[in-house]
Design a protein around this motif. Structure first.
Motif, PDB file in Angstrom:
ATOM      1  N   MET A  46       0.850  -1.179   0.000  1.00  0.00           N
ATOM      2  CA  MET A  46       0.000   0.000   0.000  1.00  0.00           C
ATOM      3  C   MET A  46       0.896   1.242   0.000  1.00  0.00           C
ATOM      4  SD  MET A  46      -2.790   1.220   2.871  1.00  0.00           S
ATOM      5  CE  MET A  46      -4.193   0.260   2.359  1.00  0.00           C
ATOM      6  N   LYS A  47       0.573   2.179  -0.876  1.00  0.00           N
ATOM      7  CA  LYS A  47       1.331   3.425  -0.931  1.00  0.00           C
ATOM      8  C   LYS A  47       1.030   4.273   0.301  1.00  0.00           C
ATOM      9  CE  LYS A  47       1.627   3.799  -5.929  1.00  0.00           C
ATOM     10  NZ  LYS A  47       1.348   4.635  -7.081  1.00  0.00           N
ATOM     11  N   PHE A  48       1.995   5.139   0.633  1.00  0.00           N
ATOM     12  CA  PHE A  48       1.858   5.958   1.842  1.00  0.00           C
ATOM     13  C   PHE A  48       0.607   6.838   1.791  1.00  0.00           C
ATOM     14  CE2 PHE A  48       2.632   9.891   4.222  1.00  0.00           C
ATOM     15  CZ  PHE A  48       2.710   9.352   5.495  1.00  0.00           C
ATOM     16  N   ALA A  49       0.332   7.465   0.646  1.00  0.00           N
ATOM     17  CA  ALA A  49      -0.834   8.348   0.526  1.00  0.00           C
ATOM     18  C   ALA A  49      -2.126   7.580   0.787  1.00  0.00           C
ATOM     19  CB  ALA A  49      -0.883   8.991  -0.854  1.00  0.00           C
ATOM     20  N   GLU A  50      -2.219   6.361   0.280  1.00  0.00           N
ATOM     21  CA  GLU A  50      -3.406   5.544   0.505  1.00  0.00           C
ATOM     22  C   GLU A  50      -3.513   5.147   1.978  1.00  0.00           C
ATOM     23  OE1 GLU A  50      -2.840   2.307  -2.180  1.00  0.00           O
ATOM     24  OE2 GLU A  50      -3.246   3.535  -3.948  1.00  0.00           O
ATOM     25  N   HIS A  51      -2.380   4.788   2.554  1.00  0.00           N
ATOM     26  CA  HIS A  51      -2.349   4.416   3.977  1.00  0.00           C
ATOM     27  C   HIS A  51      -2.785   5.600   4.849  1.00  0.00           C
ATOM     28  CE1 HIS A  51      -1.018   2.349   7.612  1.00  0.00           C
ATOM     29  NE2 HIS A  51      -0.421   3.483   7.963  1.00  0.00           N
ATOM     30  N   LEU A  52      -2.265   6.779   4.532  1.00  0.00           N
ATOM     31  CA  LEU A  52      -2.612   7.984   5.287  1.00  0.00           C
ATOM     32  C   LEU A  52      -4.108   8.269   5.193  1.00  0.00           C
ATOM     33  CD1 LEU A  52      -1.469  10.380   6.926  1.00  0.00           C
ATOM     34  CD2 LEU A  52      -1.187  11.590   4.770  1.00  0.00           C
ATOM     35  N   GLN A  53      -4.661   8.200   3.981  1.00  0.00           N
ATOM     36  CA  GLN A  53      -6.092   8.460   3.788  1.00  0.00           C
ATOM     37  C   GLN A  53      -6.959   7.425   4.506  1.00  0.00           C
ATOM     38  OE1 GLN A  53      -7.733  11.012   2.307  1.00  0.00           O
ATOM     39  NE2 GLN A  53      -5.750  11.998   2.101  1.00  0.00           N
ATOM     40  N   ALA A  54      -6.503   6.185   4.510  1.00  0.00           N
ATOM     41  CA  ALA A  54      -7.287   5.109   5.110  1.00  0.00           C
ATOM     42  C   ALA A  54      -7.326   5.207   6.638  1.00  0.00           C
ATOM     43  CB  ALA A  54      -6.729   3.756   4.686  1.00  0.00           C
ATOM     44  N   HIS A  55      -6.313   5.817   7.244  1.00  0.00           N
ATOM     45  CA  HIS A  55      -6.211   5.809   8.703  1.00  0.00           C
ATOM     46  C   HIS A  55      -6.401   7.175   9.372  1.00  0.00           C
ATOM     47  CE1 HIS A  55      -4.296   2.004   7.573  1.00  0.00           C
ATOM     48  NE2 HIS A  55      -4.816   1.576   8.709  1.00  0.00           N
TER      49      HIS A  55
ATOM     50  N   ILE B 236      -0.885  16.218   7.590  1.00  0.00           N
ATOM     51  CA  ILE B 236       0.078  16.701   6.602  1.00  0.00           C
ATOM     52  C   ILE B 236      -0.571  16.645   5.216  1.00  0.00           C
ATOM     53  CG2 ILE B 236       1.129  14.411   6.279  1.00  0.00           C
ATOM     54  CD1 ILE B 236       3.834  15.871   5.974  1.00  0.00           C
ATOM     55  N   ASP B 237      -0.375  17.679   4.432  1.00  0.00           N
ATOM     56  CA  ASP B 237      -0.927  17.701   3.076  1.00  0.00           C
ATOM     57  C   ASP B 237       0.079  17.001   2.157  1.00  0.00           C
ATOM     58  OD1 ASP B 237      -2.192  18.162   0.689  1.00  0.00           O
ATOM     59  OD2 ASP B 237      -2.539  20.294   1.067  1.00  0.00           O
ATOM     60  N   TYR B 238       0.037  15.697   2.236  1.00  0.00           N
ATOM     61  CA  TYR B 238       1.002  14.870   1.513  1.00  0.00           C
ATOM     62  C   TYR B 238       0.894  15.079   0.007  1.00  0.00           C
ATOM     63  CZ  TYR B 238       3.443  10.705  -0.103  1.00  0.00           C
ATOM     64  OH  TYR B 238       4.298   9.852  -0.738  1.00  0.00           O
ATOM     65  N   ASP B 239      -0.329  15.195  -0.488  1.00  0.00           N
ATOM     66  CA  ASP B 239      -0.521  15.372  -1.936  1.00  0.00           C
ATOM     67  C   ASP B 239       0.114  16.668  -2.432  1.00  0.00           C
ATOM     68  OD1 ASP B 239      -1.865  12.972  -2.254  1.00  0.00           O
ATOM     69  OD2 ASP B 239      -3.839  13.878  -1.898  1.00  0.00           O
ATOM     70  N   GLU B 240      -0.012  17.734  -1.660  1.00  0.00           N
ATOM     71  CA  GLU B 240       0.593  19.015  -2.059  1.00  0.00           C
ATOM     72  C   GLU B 240       2.114  18.885  -2.133  1.00  0.00           C
ATOM     73  OE1 GLU B 240       1.262  23.598  -0.484  1.00  0.00           O
ATOM     74  OE2 GLU B 240      -0.121  22.299   0.594  1.00  0.00           O
ATOM     75  N   LEU B 241       2.697  18.263  -1.132  1.00  0.00           N
ATOM     76  CA  LEU B 241       4.155  18.088  -1.120  1.00  0.00           C
ATOM     77  C   LEU B 241       4.613  17.186  -2.264  1.00  0.00           C
ATOM     78  CD1 LEU B 241       4.709  17.675   2.725  1.00  0.00           C
ATOM     79  CD2 LEU B 241       5.216  19.694   1.344  1.00  0.00           C
ATOM     80  N   LYS B 242       3.860  16.141  -2.515  1.00  0.00           N
ATOM     81  CA  LYS B 242       4.204  15.221  -3.612  1.00  0.00           C
ATOM     82  C   LYS B 242       4.102  15.929  -4.962  1.00  0.00           C
ATOM     83  CE  LYS B 242       1.648  11.599  -5.061  1.00  0.00           C
ATOM     84  NZ  LYS B 242       0.907  10.345  -4.951  1.00  0.00           N
ATOM     85  N   ASP B 243       3.031  16.699  -5.156  1.00  0.00           N
ATOM     86  CA  ASP B 243       2.867  17.457  -6.409  1.00  0.00           C
ATOM     87  C   ASP B 243       4.006  18.454  -6.590  1.00  0.00           C
ATOM     88  OD1 ASP B 243       0.545  16.080  -6.973  1.00  0.00           O
ATOM     89  OD2 ASP B 243      -0.790  17.693  -6.289  1.00  0.00           O
ATOM     90  N   PHE B 244       4.399  19.111  -5.512  1.00  0.00           N
ATOM     91  CA  PHE B 244       5.501  20.065  -5.572  1.00  0.00           C
ATOM     92  C   PHE B 244       6.774  19.363  -6.060  1.00  0.00           C
ATOM     93  CE2 PHE B 244       9.198  22.137  -3.639  1.00  0.00           C
ATOM     94  CZ  PHE B 244       9.034  23.446  -4.099  1.00  0.00           C
ATOM     95  N   CYS B 245       7.047  18.199  -5.515  1.00  0.00           N
ATOM     96  CA  CYS B 245       8.252  17.449  -5.916  1.00  0.00           C
ATOM     97  C   CYS B 245       8.198  17.053  -7.394  1.00  0.00           C
ATOM     98  CB  CYS B 245       8.417  16.206  -5.050  1.00  0.00           C
ATOM     99  SG  CYS B 245       8.884  16.577  -3.353  1.00  0.00           S
TER     100      CYS B 245
END
Length: 141
Positions: free
Chosen positions: A1-10, A20-29
């Protein structure tokens, strides 16, 4: 399971905005990598990535501060609730102690022998009244 999915699930739904806005940071990268790839000069690419690296750490620090502030707020809220509950418990203990005292007092009055008062007055009378008065009193009983 990817981290973003794990974060959303829990995550806790009502606290979603505090995570943490993981998607924003990932998009920035991803955007940085795309832009860096378009730079032909190695030096230009390095300078660009260093600037973006600083920006990324700023974004991470903002997210960390957001999470930290939220956590501190929740801890303060929990401490306030604990203080209120401790005060409520103290009041309850006082109330219970008062009730036990009243009940024990009522129990003593109910269970006290009926002739106890007679015995107490008799002891008092023997100490004060002369013998002849006591004998007449005994005879009447």
């Amino acid at each position: 399971m990817k981290f973003a999915e794990h974060l959303q699930a829990h995550l806790t739904p009502e606290w979603r905005t505090q995570y943490i806005d993981y998607d924003e940071l990932k998009d920035f990268c991803y955007k940085c990598v795309e832009e860096a790839a378009s730079k032909e000069d190695e030096y230009e690419r390095t300078v660009f990535l260093m600037e973006k690296d600083d920006k990324f750490y700023e974004l991470c620090e903002e997210e960390l501060n957001k999470i930290n502030d939220f956590f501190n707020e929740k801890v303060a809220e929990a401490r306030r609730k604990l203080k209120d509950l401790e005060a409520e418990l103290k009041e309850y203990k006082v109330h219970v102690a008062e009730r036990k005292f009243i009940q024990s007092k009522m129990t003593l009055e109910v269970t006290e022998p009926a002739d106890k008062k007679d015995r107490e007055s008799e002891t008092f009378s023997k100490a004060i009244l002369p013998g002849s008065v006591l004998r007449r009193r005994e005879e009447r009983k």
